[in-house]
Motif scaffolding. Structure first.
Motif, PDB file in Angstrom:
ATOM      1  N   PHE A  57       0.859  -1.187   0.000  1.00 33.23           N
ATOM      2  CA  PHE A  57       0.000   0.000   0.000  1.00 33.23           C
ATOM      3  C   PHE A  57       0.898   1.241   0.000  1.00 33.23           C
ATOM      4  O   PHE A  57       1.803   1.350   0.832  1.00 33.23           O
ATOM      5  N   GLU A  59       0.567   5.538  -0.277  1.00 29.93           N
ATOM      6  CA  GLU A  59      -0.353   6.682  -0.277  1.00 29.93           C
ATOM      7  C   GLU A  59       0.448   7.978  -0.380  1.00 29.93           C
ATOM      8  O   GLU A  59       1.588   8.049   0.084  1.00 29.93           O
ATOM      9  N   GLY A 104      -6.022   4.888   0.879  1.00 31.83           N
ATOM     10  CA  GLY A 104      -6.018   5.797   2.005  1.00 31.83           C
ATOM     11  C   GLY A 104      -6.948   7.001   1.794  1.00 31.83           C
ATOM     12  O   GLY A 104      -7.636   7.178   0.789  1.00 31.83           O
ATOM     13  N   CYS A 105      -6.974   7.751   2.890  1.00 31.54           N
ATOM     14  CA  CYS A 105      -7.819   8.943   2.927  1.00 31.54           C
ATOM     15  C   CYS A 105      -7.515   9.889   1.775  1.00 31.54           C
ATOM     16  O   CYS A 105      -8.402  10.599   1.294  1.00 31.54           O
ATOM     17  N   TRP A 129      -3.549  15.459   3.904  1.00 31.19           N
ATOM     18  CA  TRP A 129      -2.931  15.315   5.223  1.00 31.19           C
ATOM     19  C   TRP A 129      -2.318  16.605   5.760  1.00 31.19           C
ATOM     20  O   TRP A 129      -1.617  16.580   6.777  1.00 31.19           O
ATOM     21  N   ASN A 216     -12.606   4.677  -0.065  1.00 30.70           N
ATOM     22  CA  ASN A 216     -11.770   4.181   1.034  1.00 30.70           C
ATOM     23  C   ASN A 216     -12.360   4.676   2.341  1.00 30.70           C
ATOM     24  O   ASN A 216     -12.724   5.848   2.461  1.00 30.70           O
ATOM     25  N   GLU A 217     -12.475   3.798   3.291  1.00 31.11           N
ATOM     26  CA  GLU A 217     -13.006   4.163   4.610  1.00 31.11           C
ATOM     27  C   GLU A 217     -14.196   5.099   4.446  1.00 31.11           C
ATOM     28  O   GLU A 217     -14.227   6.214   4.991  1.00 31.11           O
ATOM     29  N   HIS A 287     -10.204  -2.969   7.411  1.00 26.34           N
ATOM     30  CA  HIS A 287      -8.981  -2.322   7.898  1.00 26.34           C
ATOM     31  C   HIS A 287      -8.809  -2.634   9.377  1.00 26.34           C
ATOM     32  O   HIS A 287      -9.753  -2.507  10.147  1.00 26.34           O
ATOM     33  N   TYR A 289      -5.905  -1.797  12.371  1.00 30.59           N
ATOM     34  CA  TYR A 289      -4.621  -1.345  12.924  1.00 30.59           C
ATOM     35  C   TYR A 289      -4.563  -1.746  14.394  1.00 30.59           C
ATOM     36  O   TYR A 289      -5.565  -1.652  15.120  1.00 30.59           O
ATOM     37  N   GLU A 352      -5.667  -2.649   4.592  1.00 32.60           N
ATOM     38  CA  GLU A 352      -4.783  -1.861   5.471  1.00 32.60           C
ATOM     39  C   GLU A 352      -4.628  -2.644   6.769  1.00 32.60           C
ATOM     40  O   GLU A 352      -5.619  -2.929   7.442  1.00 32.60           O
ATOM     41  N   TRP A 356       0.357   0.638  14.759  1.00 38.74           N
ATOM     42  CA  TRP A 356       0.392   2.109  14.597  1.00 38.74           C
ATOM     43  C   TRP A 356       0.800   2.699  15.942  1.00 38.74           C
ATOM     44  O   TRP A 356       0.067   2.597  16.921  1.00 38.74           O
ATOM     45  N   LEU A 369       3.526  10.116  10.392  1.00 32.21           N
ATOM     46  CA  LEU A 369       3.122   8.697  10.451  1.00 32.21           C
ATOM     47  C   LEU A 369       4.259   7.732  10.131  1.00 32.21           C
ATOM     48  O   LEU A 369       4.024   6.550   9.858  1.00 32.21           O
ATOM     49  N   GLN A 402       2.282   0.863   5.739  1.00 30.88           N
ATOM     50  CA  GLN A 402       2.406   1.077   4.315  1.00 30.88           C
ATOM     51  C   GLN A 402       3.797   0.633   3.871  1.00 30.88           C
ATOM     52  O   GLN A 402       4.619   0.288   4.710  1.00 30.88           O
TER      53      GLN A 402
HETATM   54  O1  AHR Z   1      -2.679   4.358   6.439  1.00 31.10           O
HETATM   55  C1  AHR Z   1      -2.963   5.605   6.983  1.00 31.10           C
HETATM   56  C2  AHR Z   1      -4.448   5.938   6.965  1.00 31.10           C
HETATM   57  O2  AHR Z   1      -5.129   5.061   7.805  1.00 31.10           O
HETATM   58  C3  AHR Z   1      -5.151   5.768   5.642  1.00 31.10           C
HETATM   59  O3  AHR Z   1      -5.037   6.887   4.840  1.00 31.10           O
HETATM   60  C4  AHR Z   1      -6.572   5.564   6.037  1.00 31.10           C
HETATM   61  O4  AHR Z   1      -7.294   4.796   5.105  1.00 31.10           O
HETATM   62  C5  AHR Z   1      -6.467   4.903   7.395  1.00 31.10           C
HETATM   63  O5  AHR Z   1      -7.294   5.492   8.326  1.00 31.10           O
END
Ligand code: AHR
Length: 553
Positions: A57, A59, A104-105, A129, A216-217, A287, A289, A352, A356, A369, A402
């Protein structure tokens, strides 16, 4: 975990010096001295392991694209058409099957047209971001220069031999722009105006992109929809997508971890138009995390996080516990999906996943990040890939979040500096599982017992997965115990081992990591394993990941 394996370790018979293990009512004596036993059931296939379970992945986030993947054509850093050369070399080694992009976002804020055409004419836009960026972040992370777009991404995929997986913008672009992006990528040479535009960028032949994410999301940054609203959007976006002879696999935006309501609401709404609707969905994207290291004290997203490189043994087990939840999530969402999609036409895509941590361990200050993976994250990643292997029949794809300079990175890079993280090594060690037949395994080992804030806690003592390719058996094993090695017999039911080679990733220091100045602190070591009467005898070191390559007789 244990109840799913239908397996009970019945007794460790001290007086007789014999360990008994029971599988399906049969007791098997294991010789004295072995702590643990692994059984591989050659006749019990769990499905073929899609190579795409080993996906990635990338982004437009922090240092992932700019500085990570893309250094630019004028850079002094060795590159191929602007793409970091060392990254290409490494990704070839791990047989990277698929890469998700551009978020991703970020995806739901992105206009794909900004990233095509002559580089000097591409607009500069505000990156999704920007509010998270800081004083040290370079301008290219805040204001998207669009130097890297669809053509550069397609080139990157071609160089590494991976399939592209593009995430379309559902929040802020109309459905027609999704169709146009497909047209740009897939319409035949000379057929459409967009095909001609593609040709001007050097690619008359179509990219034949098969995998498309529809948002996405969408429960959050991708539009804040309810599951019912998103189902209606999904139907609309997927109602007519041009094919150009390339079958398309559309991936719907699935739940965040244990949001059962998102899965139930979406599937319930989809079936209102009849079960045939499920034929349009290739994958349901989960997703997950692992982030909460508060040991139950808080669910606050910021306060709950722990440090990437400074942790105690309890934090080690805690992140593994949080990560292991993905197995229950796969089972749970699979069950809810099956209440509506009885034939299970829709499979899961975990696009994803990873740990984290809170900010503070960035290899390059200003890369938001970014975190520095340690041995702990290698063990975490191996455990996760083993879970995916064990559920091969339910999963079409998974993408580690990622690839580079962000979260659970396989690689860290800055300017001309580059390091393969312990996570990157795990992907290389596990590459042999891709496309092989997943086999049922039975792991029997004393569990890890530890003190979790004054209360006794336990975690499994040994776990893993196995796959078969002709006469080659690959068994991957995680020993999570921070101090105890596990002397183990690996027995093959329905066959026997001829020879075995072990590749092990471990370190005396749980916090060990690879940095730009010390690139080889955590590297895999190869060693032949002992084979006795067709059984492999191996000691799995504490805090380790091992890939046992066994040649069957
Ligand atoms: O991977 C970072 C972010 O985490 C992505 O942009 C989003 O899809 C998720 O919330």
């Amino acid at each position: 975990m244990k109840n799913r394996r239908e397996f009970v370790q019945t007794a460790l018979a001290g007086a007789a010096g014999i360990a008994f293990f029971r599988y399906a009512g049969i007791s098997v004596a294991a010789p004295q001295g072995f702590d643990s036993r692994v059984e591989i059931l050659l006749d019990e296939s769990m499905g073929s392991i899609s190579p795409n379970l080993y996906g990635h992945f990338t982004e437009h986030l922090g240092g992932t694209i700019y500085d990570g993947v893309w250094v630019g054509t004028k850079s002094k850093v060795p590159n191929i058409g602007g793409i970091r050369g060392e990254l290409v070399d490494q990704m070839r080694k791990i047989k990277a099957p698929v890469v998700r992009y551009p978020g991703g976002c970020f995806a739901d804020s992105y206009d794909w047209r900004d990233g095509i055409g002559p580089a000097e004419k591409r607009p500069r836009r505000t990156n999704f971001w920007i509010e998270a960026e800081n004083d040290k972040s370079p301008a290219s992370h805040k204001y998207e220069p669009n130097e890297f777009g669809t053509n550069e991404f397609a080139h990157f995929c071609k160089l590494i031999g991976a399939e592209p997986y593009l995430a379309a913008n559902v929040r802020s672009l109309p459905a027609s722009e999704f169709y146009r992006w497909v047209e740009y990528c897939n319409s035949p040479a000379g057929s459409t105006t967009l095909a001609e535009e593609r040709a001007k960028s050097g690619s008359p032949q179509p990219y034949n992109v098969r995998y498309w994410g529809v948002g996405n999301e969408s429960w959050g940054c991708g539009g804040n929809f309810t599951p019912q609203e998103y189902a209606a959007e999904f139907r609309r976006y997927s109602a007519w997508v041009p094919h150009y002879g390339q079958s398309l696999s559309l991936i719907a935006s699935g739940p965040n971890s244990d949001d059962w309501n998102w899965t139930r609401g979406f599937f319930e709404e989809m079936i209102r138009k009849g079960p045939s609707q499920f034929g349009s969905i290739y994958g349901w994207a989960l997703h997950h995390y692992a982030w909460n290291l508060s040991r139950g004290r808080t669910t606050d997203w910021e306060k709950g996080k722990g440090d990437a490189i400074q942790f105690d043994p309890v934090d080690w087990y805690e992140i593994l516990r949080e990560g292991e939840r993905v197995e229950g999530l796969i089972l749970g969402h699979w069950q809810v999906m099956g209440e509506f999609d009885r034939e299970h036409r829709v499979k899961l895509v975990v696009d994803e996943w990873g740990p984290w941590y809170r900010p503070g361990s960035e290899a390059t200050p200003g890369d938001i990040l970014e975190q520095t993976p340690t041995l702990r994250d290698a063990v975490f990643s191996a455990m996760t890939l083993d879970i995916f292997n064990r559920h091969a029949s339910k999963l079409h794809m998974a993408n580690c979040a990622q690839l580079i300079n962000c979260l659970n990175s396989l690689y860290l890079a800055h300017e001309d500096r580059f390091a393969v993280t312990p996570v990157g090594h795990v992907f290389e060690m596990y590459a042999g599982h891709q496309g092989a037949e997943s086999l049922r395994t039975i792991f029997s080992a004393p569990s890890v017992e530890y003190d979790r804030d004054g209360k006794p806690a336990a975690f499994w003592g040994l776990n893993g997965s196995a796959s078969l390719h002709g006469k080659d058996l690959l068994v991957t094993v995680v020993n999570p115990h921070t101090t105890r090695a596990c002397e183990t017999e690996v027995a093959i039911r329905g066959g026997s081992a001829n020879s075995a080679m072990a590749v092990t990733l471990s370190h005396a220091d749980l916090h060990a990591r690879n940095t730009f100045d010390n690139r080889e602190s955590v590297i895999p070591k190869r060693k032949a394993s002992v084979v006795r009467n067709g059984i492999v005898v191996h000691t799995f070191p504490a805090a380790s990941v091992t890939a046992l390559s066994i040649r069957l007789t």
